[in-house]
Design a protein around this motif. Sequence first.
Motif, mmCIF file in Angstrom:
data_model
loop_
_atom_site.group_PDB
_atom_site.id
_atom_site.type_symbol
_atom_site.label_atom_id
_atom_site.label_comp_id
_atom_site.label_asym_id
_atom_site.label_seq_id
_atom_site.Cartn_x
_atom_site.Cartn_y
_atom_site.Cartn_z
ATOM 1 N N GLU A 1 0.832 -1.207 0.000
ATOM 2 C CA GLU A 1 0.000 0.000 0.000
ATOM 3 C C GLU A 1 0.865 1.255 0.000
ATOM 4 O O GLU A 1 0.543 2.235 -0.671
ATOM 5 N N TRP A 2 1.958 1.232 0.755
ATOM 6 C CA TRP A 2 2.880 2.379 0.715
ATOM 7 C C TRP A 2 3.382 2.575 -0.707
ATOM 8 O O TRP A 2 3.436 3.710 -1.203
ATOM 9 N N LEU A 3 3.735 1.506 -1.379
ATOM 10 C CA LEU A 3 4.239 1.589 -2.748
ATOM 11 C C LEU A 3 3.212 2.230 -3.673
ATOM 12 O O LEU A 3 3.516 3.168 -4.414
ATOM 13 N N ASN A 4 2.000 1.729 -3.646
ATOM 14 C CA ASN A 4 0.966 2.221 -4.557
ATOM 15 C C ASN A 4 0.565 3.666 -4.246
ATOM 16 O O ASN A 4 0.282 4.447 -5.161
ATOM 17 N N GLN A 5 0.538 4.023 -2.968
ATOM 18 C CA GLN A 5 0.095 5.359 -2.583
ATOM 19 C C GLN A 5 1.138 6.433 -2.882
ATOM 20 O O GLN A 5 0.794 7.601 -3.092
ATOM 21 N N THR A 6 2.413 6.048 -2.907
ATOM 22 C CA THR A 6 3.468 7.043 -3.119
ATOM 23 C C THR A 6 3.987 7.075 -4.553
ATOM 24 O O THR A 6 4.766 7.973 -4.905
ATOM 25 N N LEU A 7 3.572 6.144 -5.379
ATOM 26 C CA LEU A 7 4.081 6.066 -6.749
ATOM 27 C C LEU A 7 3.883 7.363 -7.545
ATOM 28 O O LEU A 7 4.773 7.760 -8.312
ATOM 29 N N PRO A 8 2.745 8.066 -7.420
ATOM 30 C CA PRO A 8 2.594 9.322 -8.186
ATOM 31 C C PRO A 8 3.680 10.349 -7.905
ATOM 32 O O PRO A 8 4.115 11.059 -8.815
ATOM 33 N N ILE A 9 4.133 10.447 -6.651
ATOM 34 C CA ILE A 9 5.179 11.410 -6.318
ATOM 35 C C ILE A 9 6.526 10.949 -6.851
ATOM 36 O O ILE A 9 7.338 11.767 -7.312
ATOM 37 N N LEU B 1 9.256 12.979 -9.231
ATOM 38 C CA LEU B 1 10.646 13.158 -8.878
ATOM 39 C C LEU B 1 11.598 12.581 -9.923
ATOM 40 O O LEU B 1 12.658 13.144 -10.191
ATOM 41 N N CYS B 2 11.232 11.447 -10.485
ATOM 42 C CA CYS B 2 12.165 10.689 -11.332
ATOM 43 C C CYS B 2 12.044 10.987 -12.819
ATOM 44 O O CYS B 2 13.019 10.794 -13.567
ATOM 45 N N ASP B 3 10.892 11.411 -13.286
ATOM 46 C CA ASP B 3 10.711 11.599 -14.731
ATOM 47 C C ASP B 3 11.685 12.604 -15.349
ATOM 48 O O ASP B 3 12.163 12.384 -16.468
ATOM 49 N N PRO B 4 12.010 13.736 -14.664
ATOM 50 C CA PRO B 4 12.970 14.661 -15.298
ATOM 51 C C PRO B 4 14.335 14.033 -15.559
ATOM 52 O O PRO B 4 14.934 14.245 -16.611
ATOM 53 N N VAL B 5 14.849 13.251 -14.584
ATOM 54 C CA VAL B 5 16.128 12.580 -14.785
ATOM 55 C C VAL B 5 16.000 11.518 -15.864
ATOM 56 O O VAL B 5 16.869 11.354 -16.722
ATOM 57 N N LEU C 1 12.488 0.953 -5.493
ATOM 58 C CA LEU C 1 11.278 1.267 -4.735
ATOM 59 C C LEU C 1 10.783 0.060 -3.955
ATOM 60 O O LEU C 1 10.223 0.200 -2.864
ATOM 61 N N GLY C 2 10.974 -1.145 -4.513
ATOM 62 C CA GLY C 2 10.618 -2.344 -3.760
ATOM 63 C C GLY C 2 11.442 -2.457 -2.492
ATOM 64 O O GLY C 2 10.928 -2.830 -1.421
ATOM 65 N N SER C 3 12.732 -2.125 -2.577
ATOM 66 C CA SER C 3 13.590 -2.141 -1.393
ATOM 67 C C SER C 3 13.169 -1.072 -0.397
ATOM 68 O O SER C 3 13.140 -1.305 0.817
ATOM 69 N N LEU C 4 12.843 0.118 -0.895
ATOM 70 C CA LEU C 4 12.380 1.180 -0.006
ATOM 71 C C LEU C 4 11.097 0.787 0.717
ATOM 72 O O LEU C 4 10.930 1.062 1.912
ATOM 73 N N ALA C 5 10.183 0.156 -0.003
ATOM 74 C CA ALA C 5 8.905 -0.239 0.590
ATOM 75 C C ALA C 5 9.101 -1.206 1.752
ATOM 76 O O ALA C 5 8.265 -1.286 2.651
ATOM 77 N N PRO D 1 7.052 14.798 1.108
ATOM 78 C CA PRO D 1 5.605 14.557 1.195
ATOM 79 C C PRO D 1 5.164 13.584 0.101
ATOM 80 O O PRO D 1 4.695 13.993 -0.955
ATOM 81 N N LEU D 2 5.302 12.305 0.366
ATOM 82 C CA LEU D 2 5.079 11.303 -0.674
ATOM 83 C C LEU D 2 3.634 10.859 -0.810
ATOM 84 O O LEU D 2 3.249 10.320 -1.858
ATOM 85 N N GLY D 3 2.834 11.029 0.218
ATOM 86 C CA GLY D 3 1.463 10.517 0.188
ATOM 87 C C GLY D 3 0.440 11.600 -0.079
ATOM 88 O O GLY D 3 0.773 12.774 -0.285
#
Length: 444
Positions: free
Chosen positions: A135-143, A147-151, A194-198, A210-212
Amino acid sequence: MPADIPFGFGPPGGDVPDPNDPRQMQQFLSQLQQLFATPGGGPVNWDLARQLAQAHLTGGGPTGAQFPVGFAMPGAPVPAPDAAADVPKPVGDPAVTAVERAAVIEALRLADLWLEPESALPSGVRSTNAWSRGEWLNQTLPIWKKLCDPVAARMVSAMTELVPEEMRAQMGPMTSMVASLGGALLGGQLGTALGSLAAEVLSVGDIGLPLGPTGTAALVPANIAEYGKGLEIPDDQVRLYVALREAAHQRLFGHVPWLRGHVFAAVEAYAAGIHVDREAIEEAMSRIDPATLGNDPQELVLEGIFTPEDTPQQRAALARLETALALVEGWVCHVVDRAAGDRLPDVVRLSEAFRRRRAAGGPAEQTFAALVGLELRPRRLREATALWNALTEHRGISGRDALWGHPDLLPDEEAFADPDLFARTQLDLGDLGFNDETGSDDKG
């Protein structure tokens, strides 16, 4: 393999297409586009990232048609369809029990109550929750996308430039194929990170961003329990300390409306100066075997392709990012320790353990930094905490928190060198309080 076919890829069966045969090349490019298609466009295959992150937690692997059977590099053996996948053992994603959920909700409620006299910012908690790792993974994925798309866009652009210019001019689909390949590669590496972070984060605001969803305070009970094992401190104290930190983050980001954009802008400014190592990309891609990508997600992981530019602009951007992260984390540490006070018997040990954890970054944070070139840990946490301590001593709680009224009022890097001097000479804003424009109230 003719030099005209970049990265060493060949079609099914290992036969090299004739670059002079439009039909063969069209079929070859079509297969590559299907192989690495990025759903929804964009520089990252986030569907793949989500699947690989979930696989890290619960096992399994990518689903669908991203990796057709039989597509191999020339001379590479094609694995049998029933070959056992050599993937890491999943860490697990236990569901949150009713008892755990009740304990988390009560901890967050009590934490917000304890913070009330220690902050001029009112509660930012609109809803409370206990999340599983998934749930943490799915809820924070938009942020994470933000963060990552520009790189990622710069990496994909660099990969596209590896296609010979004459091929780009004559064969448009090749450029599209390489962009899709880049999206798959980044989806693979980000999914693993992200799997490791979760499997490590303790709450929504655990890494200082503010990820959520706004106003949602949530803890991850499975990770809190795992973290607490090494502290030899009662579980209820560890949980309440995490709840205090989460509630403090919610107050800050919920009632300082410019702060979210300020932190993200600092991240994006630093990311803009990250250099993409084209040689590292080319070397890494030469080692990829499309025939096994679906069986071994780790093969998608690329490290060392992003490095910060050593320029004055990049050093300034890094300083701004580190200052922003340190000020947020230092304020949280300061108000949490004051709120815990004599209420938690092991508050000193908890405070020191969390400072070390945030200053060093967990294994997953370090992995994430290696993958995308962004370090999200506050390097000057102790100095920032001392600064907020000095401001409270000289200006009081209201005067301290009034500095969040505008980004120009915040301490800069030089203030870290002599917190007492900054606190004594800073304009006393204690009587100004907060107003609706800053998203805060007039508590003092």
